[in-house]
Design an enzyme around this catalytic site. Structure first.
Site, PDB file in Angstrom:
ATOM      1  CB  CYS A 191     -58.278 -37.223  30.255  1.00 10.49           C
ATOM      2  SG  CYS A 191     -57.198 -37.238  28.817  1.00 10.49           S
ATOM      3  CG  HIS A 198     -60.678 -37.806  26.205  1.00 12.58           C
ATOM      4  ND1 HIS A 198     -60.188 -36.915  27.136  1.00 12.58           N
ATOM      5  CD2 HIS A 198     -61.905 -38.188  26.652  1.00 12.58           C
ATOM      6  CE1 HIS A 198     -61.080 -36.764  28.101  1.00 12.58           C
ATOM      7  NE2 HIS A 198     -62.118 -37.531  27.830  1.00 12.58           N
TER       8      HIS A 198
END
Length: 928
Positions: free
Chosen positions: A325, A868
């Protein structure tokens, strides 16, 4: 008898232990040192559970605290039980290893936190002593092309084998450096078939990609990803087993699925990790020197030609290939940078530099360009950037494998790598840099930029590089050094990361006021003189007064902070710092130190020293050239006079603020509104009675209060710089004087309160820019060699923006890394979306617009232990924002994009925008 916790027996009073804890410690350290001298690819390392290993370290006397983790010269303070057998059960996936399957590690393990890596010799020795296990061997690999790194492949490549004959599934684990031939052999051995009857396919996302023919090509060069599918077809004569295949060879009933992705991944992964590299050639430009063709196509690109033409481009997501990510977030920001989009969607073949030794032979630029084209082809089919990830791992092994990384570090590598791959300068000339020598800044800056462009000329320089002015001033000789350097992005500190708050208690040396704590903000890398200046402003220091700083430890003066250029880094948050306020005319006189002791009632303890000291010592100066004991009496009386209690029938309103009593003291304010020194109502009486008798019993002592003898009033002190006395406080003195002022000295910084406060505060982008451009001393580890005094100095540094690029990227430095501490700052930074006016900060007024508009953001959610990345990007032709969360893309409103997760801010210059002249980064009144 049995030794507790060991399982070993003792016979005839002798231990059966193989060796002592001290011997074990030194044997293991020697084996580790030898292994580090013989690093090579193929060396075996073994994973050992940190939980068990910490018990062993404690047993052998290794301090497992952060500060002493590597010390082997310590001895256990008390006997520690010997650990039991090695136990790796907590790092193994439950249920793995049964039914003939291989043992699987738990995913997302972090080196140092969950496991340690021991060289083979260390493991064998520990196993000899403790047994247990199970053994978890891993091979050391050599990664990278230009940057060769030794890494231990903690997580081998795990592939899910689907047998089309019976739809059975098996897990195959091999090193990413293993060849396709080895994979085929392992599959055939598992299934009990001959290689001639086996066809193996790359079945990524359950679509046939390419046949995996027996060859020496490695699995990473074949772009195989962790946990992906591979398909086995068994050939029997002219027939082969098919798993519901259509005419194209792909499954009729199978749906393309994204690999399972957790919403939380690990930020700041282990130091040794897996890696992937790849090799391919591009047919993007037929006839180019780079070869003939990609051997693999990314998922989603095969649908490129069949999408509806009415669908917009730039809305394709990127599949998460396992903690990628960070990469997806940075790429989405870059591929929505319109000048780069325009460049890579056109023919850039002529600008590819295959000869640049600092580049990647054009391969990174081609891989990025190919990925950008796929993302901008019409449609929303998510792309799996397998080829690009392989290229990235090949040239930058630090980003290989499946650990989380920093999107800013990846962005920096990509911008620099693309620049070198597209550098129009084929032969870089040697240029000797000249000193500024007092020349005008405009002349020196233009010369530096010409020199830079003579060696660096690419589309990245054209749109992403600016120039700043760097000024260094030697604090000793005043030598000034000015340079003009290029920048590709600006890393902005959050103000709380470059400053610190310090609380110092200020005492009046002439008895004119009560002690008072002051909390001031100073630069972390500042000097003692900066703290004195801040305190002077806070306490309204007069022009004829000075401050003397001292550290109080165990009720003694541990040290005086008298060097103006001494670093504040030497002052720790849990220390107690005091300041003594003097008139300048007392400097050079005899210094008097006054210590305080609770007098013991026992006569035998009357002359004991060192024990029962309390509070902060007081410091004053004696005005006489040859002071006497009587002068010392008067000086002590004067400096203690503010502490004398008030005995009155009138009601006294008492309180306690910041740990100090406020006995009804009336506070006055000067014309500037600053608080003046509070005065005790008894000061006029006590300070004037300089000839009065003092009730205290004074003893002469040394500067450490280790000796004592009675002070005689007729004693004359000749040619002494300092005198120390000890005051014995009895119950009577405690009644007359309030000693709480001496005892309640606050620490320099109380972490809990300040941390709670900063989380509630928001800061602006302009305050981050101010902090970045603030004049500050270099850190103690960044000493500058001064050409004037020929010494390394902690110079004063000042940055100024000189020339701004078309695209400017702000990196908000949310991650702070100390030697033993990592932290993330989640403070919300208020940044403009429209009309960011930077004209105030640009020193060179070249007529360009300095107004910018936001078009992309890289976000980081979570902390260092788990996080994230996502991205926001604006489609300019739609004037609409979208949220890119790996393969998921959703429209969002402009009001939603401002969050405390913002990490990288991408701005583009607004063409021909008249400058506001306000000088502050600002937004128009109708902007978000």
């Amino acid at each position: 008898m049995t030794i507790p916790g060991s399982g070993f027996m003792m016979e005839n009073g002798c231990s059966c232990l193989p060796c002592t804890p001290n011997d074990e410690r030194h044997i293991v350290q020697d084996l580790k040192n030898k292994s580090e001298l013989h690093l090579k690819e193929g060396n075996l390392y073994y994973l050992i559970s940190t939980r068990w290993f910490r018990k062993w370290e404690k047993y052998v006397g290794i301090d497992t605290g952060e500060l002493d983790a590597q010390r082997l010269d310590v001895v256990p303070s008390e006997a520690t039980d010997r650990p039991g057998p090695i136990d790796n059960s907590d790092i193994i996936e439950s249920g793995s290893g049964s039914g003939g399957n291989e043992l699987q590690l738990r995913r997302m393990l972090v080196e140092g936190q969950d496991y340690v890596l021991g060289p083979q010799d260390v493991w064998e020795k520990l196993y000899e002593w403790y047994k247990g296990g199970p053994p978890l061997p891993r091979k050391m690999l050599l990664q990278g092309i230009y940057q060769n790194d030794f890494v231990v492949e903690v997580y081998p490549l795990c592939l899910k084998l689907i047998d089309s004959k019976d739809e059975s599934q098996s897990i195959i684990c091999l090193s990413k450096k293993a060849s396709v031939r080895e994979l085929l052999e392992k599959v055939c051995a598992l299934k009990g078939i001959e290689q001639e009857k086996a066809r193996l396919w790359d079945y990524f996302n359950q679509r046939k990609r390419s046949q995996l023919c027996a060859s020496e090509k490695t699995l990473e060069e074949s772009h195989l990803q962790m946990d992906q599918d591979i398909l086995l077809e068994q050939v029997d004569g002219y027939h082969s087993s098919q798993l519901g295949m259509d005419s194209t060879g792909n499954g009729l009933a199978l749906v393309s699925l994204e690999p399972t992705r957790s919403s939380l991944t690990i930020a700041g992964g282990p130091a040794m990790s897996n890696g992937h590299s790849s090799g391919y050639r591009s047919n993007l430009y037929p006839g180019s020197a780079l070869g003939s063709g990609f051997m693999d196509t990314d998922d989603g690109y095969d649908a490129y030609n069949s999408v509806r033409k009415l669908e917009k481009g730039g809305l394709a997501g990127l599949q998460n290939l396992g903690n990628t990510c960070f990469m997806n977030s940075a790429i989405q920001c870059l591929v929505h940078t319109l000048p780069l989009v325009d460049y890579f969607l056109h023919d850039y073949n002529d600008e590819i530099n295959t000869k640049n030794p600092l580049g990647m032979h054009g391969e990174l630029a081609l891989a990025f360009g190919e990925l950008l084209r796929k993302l901008w082809s019409a449609g929303r089919t998510a792309i799996a950037p397998r080829v690009f990830k392989g290229k990235l791992a090949r040239f930058a092994p630090q980003f290989s494998g499946y650990n989380q990384h920093d999107s800013q570090e990846l962005l920096a590598f990509l911008l620099d790598g693309l620049h070198e791959d597209l550098n129009r300068v084929k032969q870089k000339p040697y240029i000797e840099m000249k000193d500024s020598d007092g020349r005008p800044d405009e002349e020196v800056a233009a010369e530096c930029w010409r020199n830079h462009k003579a060696r660096n000329d690419s589309v990245i320089v054209d749109i992403c590089q600016g120039q700043y002015k760097s000024t260094l001033v030697c604090p000793a000789c005043g030598k000034i050094s000015i340079t003009f350097d290029p920048f590709m992005y600006l890393s902005l500190p959050l103000p709380s990361t470059i400053t610190r708050t310090m609380t110092v208690t200020v005492f009046s040396a002439d008895g004119s006021g009560l002690p008072m704590p002051f909390t001031v903000s100073v630069l972390k890398n500042g000097y003692v003189k900066d703290l004195i200046q801040a305190l002077g402003s806070a306490c309204c220091l007069k022009s004829d007064e000075i401050l003397l700083l001292a550290e109080v430890y165990e009720s003694k003066i541990y040290r005086y902070l008298e060097m103006p250029l001494a670093s504040l880094c030497s002052i720790k948050d849990d220390e107690h710092i005091v300041a003594f306020r003097f008139h300048k005319n007392t400097v050079g006189k005899t210094r008097l130190q006054i210590f305080h002791r609770c007098q013991e009632k026992s006569p035998s303890d009357y002359l004991k020293v060192g024990a029962n000291l309390f509070g902060s010592p007081l410091v004053t100066y004696l005005g006489e050239d040859q002071p006497t004991g009587a002068d010392i009496d008067i000086a002590v009386s004067r400096v203690l006079s503010p502490l004398k209690r008030i005995f009155s029938s009138a009601k006294v309103h008492g309180g306690k603020e910041n740990g100090f009593l406020s006995d009804g003291i009336e506070e006055q304010s000067n014309s500037s509104g600053s608080q003046s020194w509070p005065r005790n109502q008894a000061l006029e009486n006590t300070a004037s009675t300089s000839s009065g008798e003092l009730s205290f019993h004074l003893l002469l002592t040394n500067d450490k209060a280790l000796t004592s003898k009675p002070l005689q009033k007729d004693t004359i002190f000749k040619s002494v710089d300092s005198i120390s006395v000890l005051i014995d406080w009895t119950d009577k003195e405690q009644e007359l004087y309030d000693s709480s002022y001496l005892k309640d000295i606050p620490e320099v910084f109380k972490a809990g309160f300040a941390a709670k406060k900063t989380r509630q505060e928001a800061i602006s982008l302009s305050s981050c820019l101010d902090a970045f451009l603030m004049e500050e001393p270099l850190g103690p580890d960044d000493m500058w060699y001064c050409p004037g005094c020929k010494e390394h100095r902690q110079a004063i540094k000042k940055l100024d923006l000189w020339m701004l690029p078309e695209i400017i990227v702000f990196h908000l430095k949310r991650f702070t890394y100390g030697r033993y501490l990592k932290n993330k700052i989640d403070t919300f930074v208020n940044f403009p979306i429209h009309n960011l006016d930077l004209s105030k900060y640009v020193k060179n007024k070249d007529g360009q617009s300095y107004v910018y508009e936001l078009y992309a953001i890289s976000n980081h959610y979570g902390g260092l232990g788990g996080g994230h990345y996502t991205a926001y990007a604006k489609l300019v032709d739609e004037d609409k924002w979208y949220h890119f969360d790996d393969s998921h893309v959703d429209a969002v409103s402009e009001a939603e994009i401002k969050t405390s997760a913002a990490y990288l801010l991408f701005y583009k210059r607004v063409k021909n925008q008249p400058m506001t002249g306000a000088g502050e980064p600002s937004e128009s009144h109708n902007s978000s």
